[in-house]
Design a protein around this motif. Structure first.
Motif, mmCIF file in Angstrom:
data_model
loop_
_atom_site.group_PDB
_atom_site.id
_atom_site.type_symbol
_atom_site.label_atom_id
_atom_site.label_comp_id
_atom_site.label_asym_id
_atom_site.label_seq_id
_atom_site.Cartn_x
_atom_site.Cartn_y
_atom_site.Cartn_z
ATOM 1 N N VAL A 72 0.862 -1.184 0.000
ATOM 2 C CA VAL A 72 0.000 0.000 0.000
ATOM 3 C C VAL A 72 0.897 1.232 0.000
ATOM 4 O O VAL A 72 2.059 1.173 0.391
ATOM 5 N N GLU A 76 -1.709 5.565 2.644
ATOM 6 C CA GLU A 76 -2.708 4.667 3.216
ATOM 7 C C GLU A 76 -2.304 4.081 4.570
ATOM 8 O O GLU A 76 -3.144 3.498 5.263
ATOM 9 N N VAL A 80 -4.458 2.100 7.753
ATOM 10 C CA VAL A 80 -4.142 0.789 8.334
ATOM 11 C C VAL A 80 -4.039 0.897 9.853
ATOM 12 O O VAL A 80 -4.638 0.105 10.600
ATOM 13 N N ARG A 98 -6.692 -5.874 3.241
ATOM 14 C CA ARG A 98 -6.650 -4.845 2.204
ATOM 15 C C ARG A 98 -6.033 -5.393 0.922
ATOM 16 O O ARG A 98 -6.551 -5.192 -0.171
ATOM 17 N N ARG A 99 -4.938 -6.105 1.066
ATOM 18 C CA ARG A 99 -4.278 -6.692 -0.099
ATOM 19 C C ARG A 99 -5.143 -7.776 -0.725
ATOM 20 O O ARG A 99 -5.000 -8.092 -1.898
ATOM 21 N N GLN A 102 -10.302 -5.975 -0.194
ATOM 22 C CA GLN A 102 -11.374 -5.263 0.496
ATOM 23 C C GLN A 102 -11.108 -3.764 0.492
ATOM 24 O O GLN A 102 -9.966 -3.324 0.649
ATOM 25 N N SER A 103 -12.179 -2.997 0.329
ATOM 26 C CA SER A 103 -12.046 -1.535 0.345
ATOM 27 C C SER A 103 -11.911 -1.067 1.782
ATOM 28 O O SER A 103 -12.200 -1.800 2.737
ATOM 29 N N TRP A 104 -11.488 0.186 1.939
ATOM 30 C CA TRP A 104 -11.358 0.733 3.288
ATOM 31 C C TRP A 104 -12.719 0.823 3.966
ATOM 32 O O TRP A 104 -12.834 0.575 5.170
ATOM 33 N N LEU A 107 -13.646 -2.585 5.236
ATOM 34 C CA LEU A 107 -12.887 -2.943 6.430
ATOM 35 C C LEU A 107 -13.393 -2.188 7.656
ATOM 36 O O LEU A 107 -13.442 -2.743 8.764
ATOM 37 N N ASP A 153 -12.184 4.750 -1.704
ATOM 38 C CA ASP A 153 -10.927 4.666 -0.957
ATOM 39 C C ASP A 153 -10.224 6.010 -0.807
ATOM 40 O O ASP A 153 -9.693 6.324 0.259
#
Length: 199
Positions: A72, A76, A80, A98-99, A102-104, A107, A153
């Motif tokens: 990322v 970003e 996290v 995330r990797r 899934q979008s922020w 999450l 995002d």
């Protein structure tokens, strides 16, 4: 089994183990070189931004440097760390999800949080940029329904940066929001805010 045959098998096994050790050593060296290359590729402003994020969220700088190698952007990393702190899970777990695609916003919802919790009251709201677009979403709905807002995002990154930078730099949120609206990235906004504060 003859002695020569036994020695041949032993020699073959030794060569195999040596080859495995060499391959493993090469893999470790390659990984470390890749890490070093990632760190070297970061700009001075990105490294300063990551150090500030580490200090703000109470995380070791080495851990943040490791996270920044995880696929990322530096912009970003505060997201996290924000999610990890709010959810009570490791930053590595957030990064892995995330990797995984899934979008922020996904999450945030996964861990029982919502976008409305990122709202900061602004006397002057930017009319452009990711922060401006996020605040348009807030303005379009009653506060009671902010928990259903799902932002892209870039807007999530901007909102977390707004929360982080105005507290960490001890600046009015309006000033940080304006910098985020003008700059291409939160790292650039951070650089601009520091330069203006020291001017």
């Amino acid at each position: 089994m003859s002695g020569s045959w036994s020695r041949a098998i032993s020699d073959s096994g030794a060569r195999h183990r040596a080859a495995l050790r060499a391959a493993l050593g090469a893999a470790v060296v390659g990984f470390c070189l890749g890490c070093a290359g990632t760190v070297e590729a970061q700009t001075r402003e990105e490294r300063a931004f990551l150090r500030s994020a580490a200090n703000h969220f109470g995380v070791a700088e080495g851990e943040v440097a490791f996270l920044a190698q995880g696929g990322v952007s530096p912009d970003e990393i505060p997201v996290v760390l924000h999610l990890a702190r709010g959810a009570g899970v490791s930053a590595e777990a957030i990064l892995a999800l995330r990797r995984g695609g899934q979008s922020w916003s996904e999450l945030l919802r996964r861990y029982g949080m919502h976008t409305g919790q990122l709202y900061v009251r602004l006397e002057v709201v930017p009319t452009s940029g990711a922060v401006g677009r996020a605040y348009q979403e807030f303005a379009a709905r009653p506060r009671a329904s902010w928990e259903i807002i799902r932002l892209p995002d870039d807007q999530m990154v901007a909102l977390v940066a707004l929360n982080f930078l105005h507290v960490y730099l001890d600046l009015p949120p309006e000033r940080v929001a304006a910098a985020l609206a003008e700059a291409a990235t939160p790292v650039e906004a951070y650089r601009v805010l520091l330069s203006r504060r020291s001017a």
